[in-house]
Design a protein around this motif. Structure first.
Motif, PDB file in Angstrom:
ATOM      1  N   UNK A  16       0.821  -1.221   0.000  1.00 48.26           N
ATOM      2  CA  UNK A  16       0.000   0.000   0.000  1.00 48.26           C
ATOM      3  C   UNK A  16       0.853   1.269   0.000  1.00 48.26           C
ATOM      4  N   UNK A  17       2.009   1.220   0.635  1.00 47.77           N
ATOM      5  CA  UNK A  17       2.878   2.402   0.684  1.00 47.77           C
ATOM      6  C   UNK A  17       3.545   2.708  -0.663  1.00 47.77           C
ATOM      7  N   UNK A  18       3.375   1.840  -1.644  1.00 42.54           N
ATOM      8  CA  UNK A  18       3.867   2.123  -2.996  1.00 42.54           C
ATOM      9  C   UNK A  18       2.870   2.975  -3.776  1.00 42.54           C
ATOM     10  N   UNK A  19       1.695   3.200  -3.222  1.00 38.61           N
ATOM     11  CA  UNK A  19       0.686   4.016  -3.892  1.00 38.61           C
ATOM     12  C   UNK A  19       1.188   5.436  -4.109  1.00 38.61           C
ATOM     13  N   UNK A  20       1.182   5.869  -5.371  1.00 40.43           N
ATOM     14  CA  UNK A  20       1.707   7.192  -5.728  1.00 40.43           C
ATOM     15  C   UNK A  20       1.503   7.420  -7.216  1.00 40.43           C
ATOM     16  N   UNK A  21       1.756   8.649  -7.646  1.00 42.11           N
ATOM     17  CA  UNK A  21       1.901   8.939  -9.066  1.00 42.11           C
ATOM     18  C   UNK A  21       3.368   8.709  -9.414  1.00 42.11           C
ATOM     19  N   UNK A  22       3.605   7.907 -10.412  1.00 42.49           N
ATOM     20  CA  UNK A  22       4.960   7.569 -10.832  1.00 42.49           C
ATOM     21  C   UNK A  22       5.320   8.379 -12.078  1.00 42.49           C
ATOM     22  N   UNK A  23       6.504   8.993 -12.023  1.00 41.79           N
ATOM     23  CA  UNK A  23       6.962   9.861 -13.101  1.00 41.79           C
ATOM     24  C   UNK A  23       8.244   9.310 -13.722  1.00 41.79           C
ATOM     25  N   UNK A  24       8.294   9.310 -15.033  1.00 39.64           N
ATOM     26  CA  UNK A  24       9.516   8.986 -15.760  1.00 39.64           C
ATOM     27  C   UNK A  24      10.341  10.267 -15.899  1.00 39.64           C
ATOM     28  N   UNK A  25      11.648  10.136 -15.725  1.00 41.16           N
ATOM     29  CA  UNK A  25      12.525  11.294 -15.772  1.00 41.16           C
ATOM     30  C   UNK A  25      13.738  11.001 -16.638  1.00 41.16           C
ATOM     31  N   UNK A  26      14.105  11.952 -17.477  1.00 38.15           N
ATOM     32  CA  UNK A  26      15.251  11.769 -18.349  1.00 38.15           C
ATOM     33  C   UNK A  26      16.358  12.766 -18.076  1.00 38.15           C
ATOM     34  N   UNK A  27      17.604  12.303 -18.246  1.00 39.98           N
ATOM     35  CA  UNK A  27      18.740  13.177 -18.066  1.00 39.98           C
ATOM     36  C   UNK A  27      19.224  13.304 -16.634  1.00 39.98           C
ATOM     37  N   UNK A  28      18.980  12.286 -15.809  1.00 39.46           N
ATOM     38  CA  UNK A  28      19.449  12.330 -14.421  1.00 39.46           C
ATOM     39  C   UNK A  28      20.977  12.390 -14.368  1.00 39.46           C
ATOM     40  N   UNK A  29      21.469  12.959 -13.292  1.00 39.12           N
ATOM     41  CA  UNK A  29      22.904  13.013 -13.045  1.00 39.12           C
ATOM     42  C   UNK A  29      23.217  12.376 -11.689  1.00 39.12           C
ATOM     43  N   UNK A  30      24.334  11.650 -11.635  1.00 37.56           N
ATOM     44  CA  UNK A  30      24.763  11.027 -10.380  1.00 37.56           C
ATOM     45  C   UNK A  30      26.013  11.729  -9.892  1.00 37.56           C
ATOM     46  N   UNK A  31      25.926  12.295  -8.696  1.00 34.05           N
ATOM     47  CA  UNK A  31      27.054  13.042  -8.153  1.00 34.05           C
ATOM     48  C   UNK A  31      27.004  13.002  -6.644  1.00 34.05           C
ATOM     49  N   UNK A  32      28.178  12.875  -6.019  1.00 35.27           N
ATOM     50  CA  UNK A  32      28.282  12.873  -4.557  1.00 35.27           C
ATOM     51  C   UNK A  32      27.360  11.829  -3.934  1.00 35.27           C
ATOM     52  N   UNK A  33      27.256  10.683  -4.588  1.00 34.93           N
ATOM     53  CA  UNK A  33      26.510   9.585  -4.014  1.00 34.93           C
ATOM     54  C   UNK A  33      25.000   9.663  -4.123  1.00 34.93           C
ATOM     55  N   UNK A  34      24.490  10.559  -4.929  1.00 35.03           N
ATOM     56  CA  UNK A  34      23.046  10.651  -5.066  1.00 35.03           C
ATOM     57  C   UNK A  34      22.671  11.068  -6.481  1.00 35.03           C
ATOM     58  N   UNK A  35      21.438  10.718  -6.859  1.00 39.20           N
ATOM     59  CA  UNK A  35      20.898  11.089  -8.157  1.00 39.20           C
ATOM     60  C   UNK A  35      20.176  12.421  -8.068  1.00 39.20           C
ATOM     61  N   UNK A  36      20.388  13.244  -9.086  1.00 37.61           N
ATOM     62  CA  UNK A  36      19.659  14.498  -9.240  1.00 37.61           C
ATOM     63  C   UNK A  36      18.796  14.398 -10.487  1.00 37.61           C
ATOM     64  N   UNK A  37      17.554  14.829 -10.377  1.00 33.34           N
ATOM     65  CA  UNK A  37      16.638  14.672 -11.500  1.00 33.34           C
ATOM     66  C   UNK A  37      17.074  15.487 -12.710  1.00 33.34           C
ATOM     67  N   UNK A  38      16.709  14.976 -13.889  1.00 35.10           N
ATOM     68  CA  UNK A  38      16.987  15.662 -15.130  1.00 35.10           C
ATOM     69  C   UNK A  38      15.848  16.568 -15.544  1.00 35.10           C
TER      70      UNK A  38
ATOM     71  N   UNK B 123      13.737  16.392 -18.108  1.00 32.05           N
ATOM     72  CA  UNK B 123      12.635  15.836 -18.893  1.00 32.05           C
ATOM     73  C   UNK B 123      11.710  15.012 -18.003  1.00 32.05           C
ATOM     74  N   UNK B 124      10.464  15.454 -17.882  1.00 33.52           N
ATOM     75  CA  UNK B 124       9.485  14.787 -17.034  1.00 33.52           C
ATOM     76  C   UNK B 124       8.281  14.350 -17.854  1.00 33.52           C
ATOM     77  N   UNK B 125       7.774  13.167 -17.528  1.00 30.33           N
ATOM     78  CA  UNK B 125       6.500  12.749 -18.075  1.00 30.33           C
ATOM     79  C   UNK B 125       5.357  13.323 -17.261  1.00 30.33           C
ATOM     80  N   UNK B 126       4.140  12.996 -17.694  1.00 31.00           N
ATOM     81  CA  UNK B 126       2.951  13.536 -17.026  1.00 31.00           C
ATOM     82  C   UNK B 126       2.558  12.728 -15.798  1.00 31.00           C
ATOM     83  N   UNK B 127       3.142  11.545 -15.650  1.00 29.95           N
ATOM     84  CA  UNK B 127       2.863  10.709 -14.493  1.00 29.95           C
ATOM     85  C   UNK B 127       1.776   9.685 -14.758  1.00 29.95           C
TER      86      UNK B 127
END
Length: 122
Positions: A87-109, A111-115
């Protein structure tokens, strides 16, 4: 890269499975890292999973072992296979393009979908 378009959300019972798809064809698709985020009502958008252009994948601890991200560079598609949904997975899921990985974490790119809505409920 074009704006991603998600599909595959829906209503599923706890313990069930869903497969989300994201279409984002473009000349840079095979280079860009792609990912999925989700946002539940009243919560901040959170990172779920990411995959690099060469197929290296990473997951948030909350979904590790249950979700699998994959991509088809020839078709410009990204997928999120979700198993043992809770149940805790319930959400709007968004596809994201162009993410960057830096300092041990991902930063969103940029390009976003509508969800697409995923609801886990009995």
């Amino acid at each position: 890269q074009v704006q991603p378009v998600e599909s595959g959300g829906g209503l599923v019972q706890p313990g069930g499975s869903l497969r989300l798809s994201c279409a984002a064809p473009g000349p840079r698709f095979h280079i860009d890292s792609m990912g999925w985020y989700r946002q539940a009502p009243g919560d901040r958008r959170e990172w779920v999973a990411a995959i690099t252009g060469v197929g290296i994948s990473m997951y948030a601890d909350s979904v590790k072992g249950r979700f699998t991200i994959s991509r088809d560079n020839d078709k410009g598609m990204v997928f999120l296979e979700m198993n043992d949904l809770k149940p805790e997975d319930t959400a709007v899921y968004y596809c994201n393009g162009g993410l960057l990985f830096s300092a041990g974490r991902w930063t969103s790119g940029p390009y976003w979908g509508q969800g697409t809505q995923v609801t886990v409920s009995s």
